[in-house]
Scaffold this active site. Sequence first.
Site, mmCIF file in Angstrom:
data_model
loop_
_atom_site.group_PDB
_atom_site.id
_atom_site.type_symbol
_atom_site.label_atom_id
_atom_site.label_comp_id
_atom_site.label_asym_id
_atom_site.label_seq_id
_atom_site.Cartn_x
_atom_site.Cartn_y
_atom_site.Cartn_z
ATOM 1 N N ASN A 89 -10.187 32.648 -55.909
ATOM 2 C CA ASN A 89 -9.139 32.731 -54.890
ATOM 3 C C ASN A 89 -9.157 34.079 -54.180
ATOM 4 O O ASN A 89 -9.443 35.111 -54.787
ATOM 5 C CB ASN A 89 -7.769 32.508 -55.527
ATOM 6 C CG ASN A 89 -7.658 31.125 -56.144
ATOM 7 O OD1 ASN A 89 -8.453 30.251 -55.816
ATOM 8 N ND2 ASN A 89 -6.698 30.929 -57.030
ATOM 9 N N HIS A 106 -15.013 35.630 -54.710
ATOM 10 C CA HIS A 106 -15.157 35.178 -53.318
ATOM 11 C C HIS A 106 -14.483 36.108 -52.314
ATOM 12 O O HIS A 106 -14.222 35.705 -51.180
ATOM 13 C CB HIS A 106 -14.613 33.755 -53.155
ATOM 14 C CG HIS A 106 -15.483 32.700 -53.794
ATOM 15 N ND1 HIS A 106 -15.086 31.399 -53.986
ATOM 16 C CD2 HIS A 106 -16.762 32.771 -54.272
ATOM 17 C CE1 HIS A 106 -16.073 30.706 -54.554
ATOM 18 N NE2 HIS A 106 -17.083 31.522 -54.750
ATOM 19 N N CYS A 114 -16.981 46.170 -44.023
ATOM 20 C CA CYS A 114 -17.743 46.651 -42.865
ATOM 21 C C CYS A 114 -19.128 45.994 -42.877
ATOM 22 O O CYS A 114 -19.893 46.170 -43.832
ATOM 23 C CB CYS A 114 -17.878 48.169 -42.887
ATOM 24 S SG CYS A 114 -18.859 48.733 -41.463
ATOM 25 N N CYS A 117 -21.808 49.183 -42.822
ATOM 26 C CA CYS A 117 -22.067 50.071 -43.974
ATOM 27 C C CYS A 117 -21.637 49.457 -45.304
ATOM 28 O O CYS A 117 -21.803 50.078 -46.350
ATOM 29 C CB CYS A 117 -21.380 51.426 -43.773
ATOM 30 S SG CYS A 117 -19.593 51.406 -44.031
ATOM 31 N N SER A 174 -12.113 22.471 -58.295
ATOM 32 C CA SER A 174 -12.720 21.139 -58.173
ATOM 33 C C SER A 174 -14.153 21.112 -58.677
ATOM 34 O O SER A 174 -14.737 20.047 -58.819
ATOM 35 C CB SER A 174 -12.688 20.693 -56.717
ATOM 36 O OG SER A 174 -13.450 21.592 -55.927
ATOM 37 N N LEU A 199 -5.452 19.425 -62.363
ATOM 38 C CA LEU A 199 -4.619 18.277 -62.007
ATOM 39 C C LEU A 199 -5.428 16.990 -62.106
ATOM 40 O O LEU A 199 -4.945 15.978 -62.612
ATOM 41 C CB LEU A 199 -4.085 18.468 -60.579
ATOM 42 C CG LEU A 199 -2.874 17.638 -60.173
ATOM 43 C CD1 LEU A 199 -1.709 17.824 -61.121
ATOM 44 C CD2 LEU A 199 -2.460 17.995 -58.744
HETATM 45 P P1 OAD Z 1 -10.479 23.008 -54.289
HETATM 46 O O1 OAD Z 1 -9.479 22.785 -53.201
HETATM 47 O O2 OAD Z 1 -11.853 22.511 -54.085
HETATM 48 O O3 OAD Z 1 -9.952 22.346 -55.635
HETATM 49 C C1 OAD Z 1 -8.658 22.562 -56.095
HETATM 50 C C2 OAD Z 1 -8.512 21.890 -57.454
HETATM 51 O O4 OAD Z 1 -7.209 22.199 -57.928
HETATM 52 C C3 OAD Z 1 -8.631 20.358 -57.430
HETATM 53 O O5 OAD Z 1 -9.498 19.946 -58.482
HETATM 54 C C4 OAD Z 1 -7.194 19.875 -57.697
HETATM 55 O O6 OAD Z 1 -7.169 18.701 -58.495
HETATM 56 C C5 OAD Z 1 -6.619 21.040 -58.467
HETATM 57 N N1 OAD Z 1 -5.161 21.206 -58.326
HETATM 58 C C6 OAD Z 1 -4.372 20.973 -57.253
HETATM 59 N N2 OAD Z 1 -3.102 21.266 -57.521
HETATM 60 C C7 OAD Z 1 -3.059 21.708 -58.803
HETATM 61 C C8 OAD Z 1 -2.023 22.161 -59.677
HETATM 62 N N3 OAD Z 1 -0.762 22.240 -59.301
HETATM 63 N N4 OAD Z 1 -2.386 22.544 -60.931
HETATM 64 C C9 OAD Z 1 -3.675 22.463 -61.348
HETATM 65 N N5 OAD Z 1 -4.681 22.049 -60.572
HETATM 66 C C10 OAD Z 1 -4.388 21.679 -59.322
HETATM 67 O O7 OAD Z 1 -10.466 24.578 -54.594
HETATM 68 P P2 OAD Z 1 -11.550 25.477 -55.345
HETATM 69 O O8 OAD Z 1 -12.204 24.715 -56.437
HETATM 70 O O9 OAD Z 1 -10.882 26.749 -55.688
HETATM 71 O O10 OAD Z 1 -14.549 29.419 -51.275
HETATM 72 O O11 OAD Z 1 -12.593 25.739 -54.198
HETATM 73 C C11 OAD Z 1 -13.708 26.550 -54.462
HETATM 74 C C12 OAD Z 1 -14.105 27.359 -53.247
HETATM 75 O O12 OAD Z 1 -14.282 26.479 -52.129
HETATM 76 C C13 OAD Z 1 -13.048 28.320 -52.765
HETATM 77 O O13 OAD Z 1 -13.039 29.545 -53.473
HETATM 78 C C14 OAD Z 1 -13.424 28.537 -51.341
HETATM 79 C C15 OAD Z 1 -13.796 27.141 -50.932
HETATM 80 O O14 OAD Z 1 -14.770 27.047 -49.984
HETATM 81 C C16 OAD Z 1 -14.527 30.435 -50.374
HETATM 82 O O15 OAD Z 1 -13.600 30.651 -49.636
HETATM 83 C C17 OAD Z 1 -15.751 31.276 -50.390
#
Ligand code: OAD
Length: 233
Positions: A89, A106, A114, A117, A174, A199
């Site tokens: 996050n 991330h 920057c 640099c 996810s 979830l």
């Molecule tokens: P996702 O949006 O892909 O997944 C979120 C996960 O959280 C899903 O599996 C949901 O089931 C779960 N979820 C939702 N609400 C919840 C709750 N209240 N309690 C527990 N779980 C819950 O997000 P990320 O896996 O974080 O990268 O995504 C990975 C990366 O993709 C991010 O860091 C971002 C994005 O592109 C960058 O910005 C570089």
Amino acid sequence: MRNIVILTGAGISAESGIATFRGPGGLWEGHRVEDVCTPEALTRDAALVHRFYDLRRAALSTVTPNRAHEALARLDREWTGKLLIVTQNVDDLHERAGARRMLHMHGELRSALCAACEARLPWSDALPPGTVCPACGAAALRPDIVFFGEMPYQMERIDEALSCADLFVSIGTSGAVYPAAGFVQLARQYGAATLELNLDPSDGSAWFDETRLGPAGTLVPAWVDEMLSANRT
Ligand code: OAD
């Protein structure tokens, strides 16, 4: 059980009111990820990309850490073994809850990078394209976000922590984005037990020894209580 590595994703901040990435429709605040989260997008339309992250940075002041962030901060304070919270996050809710042994793989909304640099600077205001870097003077500051195709931060430190972990826990992610999605397999190879708190089952759910399904605000405090009371006995 001494050493723990915890990976968190957007799901841990969902109950604080921050939208996840891959919710219904696969859109995120009206944008496709590739329109705002790639180096190509930054070249094509810097104003759009900068504005997108400006809005998200500004929105941080309207949200607060939830029970899951608070529970992990308590675990960080009280756990006497090694512990590392690796978050995907870019919000600052883990540190605002009080977690210290953590890193942002991330990038961070409250940081500017920057492009000339590579200085990383704490940043809380809007960041228009062309903002001058105070370190080198180039008009090259950009949001300090790891875009698709760029190398996440601190991979060596993460690998080192995984290599001596007894337990790897994945919370609210996810499992769709590598290399983070591969940490569970790496942790297993290094001999750690693996637990998923989410979830819904993640893409890599089958790799975990145990999966608990439910909201992070409920599951994480219960798991932390379990860990800390087992550690005392
Ligand atoms: P996702 O949006 O892909 O997944 C979120 C996960 O959280 C899903 O599996 C949901 O089931 C779960 N979820 C939702 N609400 C919840 C709750 N209240 N309690 C527990 N779980 C819950 O997000 P990320 O896996 O974080 O990268 O995504 C990975 C990366 O993709 C991010 O860091 C971002 C994005 O592109 C960058 O910005 C570089």
